[in-house]
Design a protein around this motif. Structure first.
Motif, mmCIF file in Angstrom:
data_model
loop_
_atom_site.group_PDB
_atom_site.id
_atom_site.type_symbol
_atom_site.label_atom_id
_atom_site.label_comp_id
_atom_site.label_asym_id
_atom_site.label_seq_id
_atom_site.Cartn_x
_atom_site.Cartn_y
_atom_site.Cartn_z
ATOM 1 N N LEU A 212 0.823 -1.212 0.000
ATOM 2 C CA LEU A 212 0.000 0.000 0.000
ATOM 3 C C LEU A 212 0.856 1.261 0.000
ATOM 4 O O LEU A 212 0.345 2.361 -0.207
ATOM 5 C CB LEU A 212 -0.938 -0.003 1.209
ATOM 6 C CG LEU A 212 -2.010 -1.103 1.174
ATOM 7 C CD1 LEU A 212 -2.780 -1.158 2.471
ATOM 8 C CD2 LEU A 212 -2.951 -0.890 -0.001
ATOM 9 N N ALA A 213 2.157 1.114 0.214
ATOM 10 C CA ALA A 213 3.065 2.250 0.058
ATOM 11 C C ALA A 213 3.287 2.564 -1.414
ATOM 12 O O ALA A 213 3.890 3.592 -1.751
ATOM 13 C CB ALA A 213 4.403 1.955 0.728
ATOM 14 N N GLU A 214 2.784 1.697 -2.303
ATOM 15 C CA GLU A 214 2.930 1.900 -3.741
ATOM 16 C C GLU A 214 1.643 2.433 -4.377
ATOM 17 O O GLU A 214 1.554 2.575 -5.593
ATOM 18 C CB GLU A 214 3.323 0.582 -4.412
ATOM 19 C CG GLU A 214 4.614 -0.014 -3.867
ATOM 20 C CD GLU A 214 4.798 -1.469 -4.264
ATOM 21 O OE1 GLU A 214 3.977 -1.984 -5.043
ATOM 22 O OE2 GLU A 214 5.761 -2.090 -3.787
ATOM 23 N N ARG B 264 -5.508 -3.712 -3.857
ATOM 24 C CA ARG B 264 -6.096 -5.056 -3.740
ATOM 25 C C ARG B 264 -6.697 -5.306 -2.364
ATOM 26 O O ARG B 264 -7.169 -6.414 -2.087
ATOM 27 C CB ARG B 264 -5.027 -6.116 -4.021
ATOM 28 C CG ARG B 264 -4.396 -6.007 -5.390
ATOM 29 C CD ARG B 264 -3.576 -7.238 -5.722
ATOM 30 N NE ARG B 264 -2.361 -7.347 -4.926
ATOM 31 C CZ ARG B 264 -1.490 -8.378 -5.018
ATOM 32 N NH1 ARG B 264 -1.753 -9.371 -5.847
ATOM 33 N NH2 ARG B 264 -0.402 -8.406 -4.279
ATOM 34 N N TRP B 265 -6.673 -4.314 -1.508
ATOM 35 C CA TRP B 265 -7.101 -4.485 -0.125
ATOM 36 C C TRP B 265 -8.468 -3.837 0.110
ATOM 37 O O TRP B 265 -8.839 -2.881 -0.577
ATOM 38 C CB TRP B 265 -6.074 -3.875 0.824
ATOM 39 C CG TRP B 265 -4.755 -4.610 0.788
ATOM 40 C CD1 TRP B 265 -3.821 -4.558 -0.211
ATOM 41 C CD2 TRP B 265 -4.261 -5.511 1.763
ATOM 42 N NE1 TRP B 265 -2.760 -5.389 0.093
ATOM 43 C CE2 TRP B 265 -2.996 -5.982 1.304
ATOM 44 C CE3 TRP B 265 -4.730 -5.972 2.999
ATOM 45 C CZ2 TRP B 265 -2.230 -6.881 2.029
ATOM 46 C CZ3 TRP B 265 -3.954 -6.868 3.730
ATOM 47 C CH2 TRP B 265 -2.725 -7.313 3.240
ATOM 48 N N VAL B 266 -9.180 -4.366 1.104
ATOM 49 C CA VAL B 266 -10.461 -3.786 1.519
ATOM 50 C C VAL B 266 -10.384 -3.476 3.013
ATOM 51 O O VAL B 266 -9.567 -4.044 3.743
ATOM 52 C CB VAL B 266 -11.641 -4.737 1.239
ATOM 53 C CG1 VAL B 266 -11.769 -4.999 -0.247
ATOM 54 C CG2 VAL B 266 -11.488 -6.046 2.010
ATOM 55 N N THR C 71 0.749 8.279 0.398
ATOM 56 C CA THR C 71 0.523 6.878 0.067
ATOM 57 C C THR C 71 -0.678 6.368 0.843
ATOM 58 O O THR C 71 -1.047 6.923 1.897
ATOM 59 C CB THR C 71 1.749 6.018 0.409
ATOM 60 O OG1 THR C 71 1.895 5.941 1.838
ATOM 61 C CG2 THR C 71 3.021 6.595 -0.210
ATOM 62 N N ALA C 72 -1.275 5.293 0.358
ATOM 63 C CA ALA C 72 -2.405 4.686 1.068
ATOM 64 C C ALA C 72 -1.974 4.213 2.447
ATOM 65 O O ALA C 72 -2.744 4.274 3.412
ATOM 66 C CB ALA C 72 -2.970 3.522 0.253
ATOM 67 N N LEU C 73 -0.719 3.758 2.567
ATOM 68 C CA LEU C 73 -0.204 3.303 3.860
ATOM 69 C C LEU C 73 -0.156 4.452 4.858
ATOM 70 O O LEU C 73 -0.562 4.304 6.020
ATOM 71 C CB LEU C 73 1.185 2.694 3.679
ATOM 72 C CG LEU C 73 1.735 1.865 4.839
ATOM 73 C CD1 LEU C 73 0.890 0.617 5.064
ATOM 74 C CD2 LEU C 73 3.187 1.487 4.577
ATOM 75 N N ASP C 74 0.301 5.621 4.415
ATOM 76 C CA ASP C 74 0.327 6.794 5.287
ATOM 77 C C ASP C 74 -1.091 7.230 5.659
ATOM 78 O O ASP C 74 -1.340 7.676 6.782
ATOM 79 C CB ASP C 74 1.054 7.953 4.607
ATOM 80 C CG ASP C 74 2.552 7.730 4.511
ATOM 81 O OD1 ASP C 74 3.076 6.949 5.327
ATOM 82 O OD2 ASP C 74 3.189 8.312 3.614
ATOM 83 N N CYS C 75 -2.008 7.098 4.714
ATOM 84 C CA CYS C 75 -3.395 7.483 4.985
ATOM 85 C C CYS C 75 -4.010 6.601 6.067
ATOM 86 O O CYS C 75 -4.777 7.086 6.915
ATOM 87 C CB CYS C 75 -4.230 7.411 3.711
ATOM 88 S SG CYS C 75 -3.780 8.645 2.459
#
Length: 541
Positions: free
Chosen positions: A101-103, A128-130, A148-152
């Motif tokens: 998710l950092a990508e 690909r994650w929910v 990034t989604a990971l930071d979010c």
């Protein structure tokens, strides 16, 4: 015995490794570690001479069950092959699959008065994650800009609350679903005790003391202008709070004169200051937050960081323990990440007697009962040198606005409202029911109030902490589902859009109802009669 499933990058099963298999490729030294809200790691050693070792290839995926039966997904990132004294082995180092998710980038997303589920659904929509949010966190607002989604995800936890668990659904052949769970809390408060003469083979206490008594504060960078006062598109220095004055006589927490770019605390100075020529001087540090654009808010944030974090000594406990939970009769000794536990070792000159949460667990998945190492207390900021390097890197990352355009400054955001403490929730009514408790309070519709928070515990006189927060939202009530004949204690507070909290209410208590009739005492109870009793207040005692 434990198994590891090896899958291709497109989720196809390639082989299964076993810790005790005769025909399969064997593995050992399979160390799994998870830290509370900080992610996980996994590595293992496998027999590189077995034909199936060819599937131990970079970017292939690894699936296994942790000690609590939760399915975990990792990706192979490093391989180290060795041949020594006739043994051919492969050391496999993996990364948690959720790190992908950092990508995934979120360019500009500004949810307003939305639930954490809504926000994460949007953040993860291109991945690909929910998301599965089971915590009652209410609604909140924020801005995600070039993150990034990971930071979010980290921001959602910090703003909305809850605690993270990543897992998958696996049917034995392929990954069916990748899930980011936001739970009310990891673990429980079950009174588990780690004791040196019972289940603790070693204990290490680490204390890190780098307190400061004063902080220089710096906020957002200021747009540079030309001689005519027109903005040039670049950014120069950071804002400070030198032009803000605080006076204790006017209700401010400390005196801070005009022109002074730092704020100190006299009580901290008295307790921790350094002596120079017979006079105490401050131990100074620096606070940076590029998101803060107002000097008044910056001063408050800097002082709050000083008294809550920068002046504190960090204490961490690492325990090598035997897990007794699989021993018949000791099921109550079950422990997992996030549990509030008690550690006792009176052999030290300064005895260890502390109640803290489990913030990290590490064990070999082939034998978790005898290889577990837990950490309780605080995550240490490691060596201060490293911490300062991280701080510099953080400032650099936060100030990419010096060469990137900023979001429209004219928009109304949470920061547009004044940072004044909201009122304490009033007219709180706590009403016990059959197996739940309803709480209501006066709802204030003021725009600067972002949320109300409810904290609960079964411990009388408890301290409200993040782990016992059961609700956050902008409503005037909440229903807490508990059990029959249970005593619960509650405290509430309100939060403004800047994150400033009111004082807590006094403690309220409630005892859920216990049904006691002749029919129950003598066993003549039916589902229909129980349903009738549950709604008949006259039969509740």
């Amino acid at each position: 015995m434990a198994d590891i499933y090896i899958l291709s990058p497109d989720d196809k099963l390639l082989t299964v490794l076993s810790s005790h298999g005769r025909e399969t490729c064997t593995f050992w030294d399979a160390k799994y570690k998870e830290e509370l809200n900080k992610g996980s790691s996994f590595s293992f050693v496998a027999d590189a001479s077995h034909p199936d070792a060819r599937f131990l290839f970079e970017e292939n995926q690894v699936v296994f069950k942790d000690k609590d039966g939760v399915m975990r997904l990792f990706v192979i990132k490093e391989l180290d092959d060795t041949s020594e004294e006739g043994e051919i082995n492969t050391q496999v180092t993996c990364e948690a699959a959720m790190m992908e998710l950092a990508e995934t980038f979120v360019k500009d997303f500004r949810p307003t008065n939305k639930t954490a589920q809504f926000v994460l659904d949007n953040v993860l929509s291109r991945s690909r994650w929910v998301a599965e949010v089971t915590a009652e966190l209410g609604v909140n607002s924020t801005t995600f800009y070039k993150k990034t989604a990971l930071d979010c995800i980290a921001d959602v936890i910090n703003i909305w609350g809850g605690e993270l668990q990543d897992t998958i659904e696996f049917d034995g052949n392929k990954v069916v679903k990748r899930i980011i769970k936001i739970l009310p809390r990891r673990g429980k408060d079950g009174g588990k005790r780690f004791e040196s003469d019972k289940d603790t083979t070693s204990i290490r206490r680490t204390v890190i003391s780098y307190p400061v008594t004063a902080l220089w504060g710096y906020g957002a960078s200021i747009a540079s202008t030309d001689e005519e006062g027109e903005e040039t598109g670049g950014y120069s220095r950071f804002i400070d709070f030198s032009e803000v004055e605080w006076k204790k006589s006017k209700g401010d927490p400390v005196d801070k004169p005009l022109g002074q770019e730092w704020v100190g605390d006299p009580d901290l100075l008295e307790r921790l200051g350094r002596l120079k020529d017979g006079k105490l001087i401050h131990r100074e540090g620096q606070f940076n937050n590029e998101d803060i654009t107002e000097p008044e808010e910056l001063l408050k944030a800097t002082y709050n960081h000083l008294i809550t974090t920068a002046c504190k000594t960090e204490i961490n406990y690492e325990l090598s323990v035997q897990l007794l939970e699989s021993v018949p009769g000791y099921e109550h000794e079950h422990v997992e990440l996030g549990d509030t536990t008690i550690a006792i070792d009176r052999n030290f000159a300064i005895p260890i007697e502390t109640s803290q949460r489990v913030i990290s667990m590490e064990y070999d998945i082939t034998d978790p009962d005898n290889t577990c190492v837990v950490e309780i207390g605080q995550f240490l900021s490691a060596l201060q040198k490293d911490g300062r390097i991280d701080q510099i890197e953080s400032v650099i990352e936060k100030n990419r606005g010096t060469w990137e355009s900023k979001p429209d400054a004219g928009e109304v955001t949470d920061g547009s409202f004044p940072d004044r403490a909201p009122p304490v929730p009033s007219n709180v009514v706590v009403k016990p029911m059959f197996q739940n408790v309803t709480l209501t309070w006066d709802y204030d519709p003021s725009s600067y109030i972002a949320a109300y928070e409810v904290y609960a515990s079964q411990v009388n006189g408890f301290t409200p902490l993040k782990e016992n927060r059961i609700f956050r939202g902008k409503t005037g009530g909440y229903e807490h589902f508990t059990g029959v004949n249970e005593v619960w204690y509650y405290r509430l507070r309100s939060i403004n859009t800047r994150g400033t909290a009111s004082e807590f209410t006094d403690q309220f208590s409630a005892t859920t109802k216990r049904i006691l009739t002749e029919d129950i005492v003598f066993g003549a109870i039916t589902k229909e009669k129980l349903a009738e009793l549950a709604v008949d207040a006259d039969k509740l005692s």
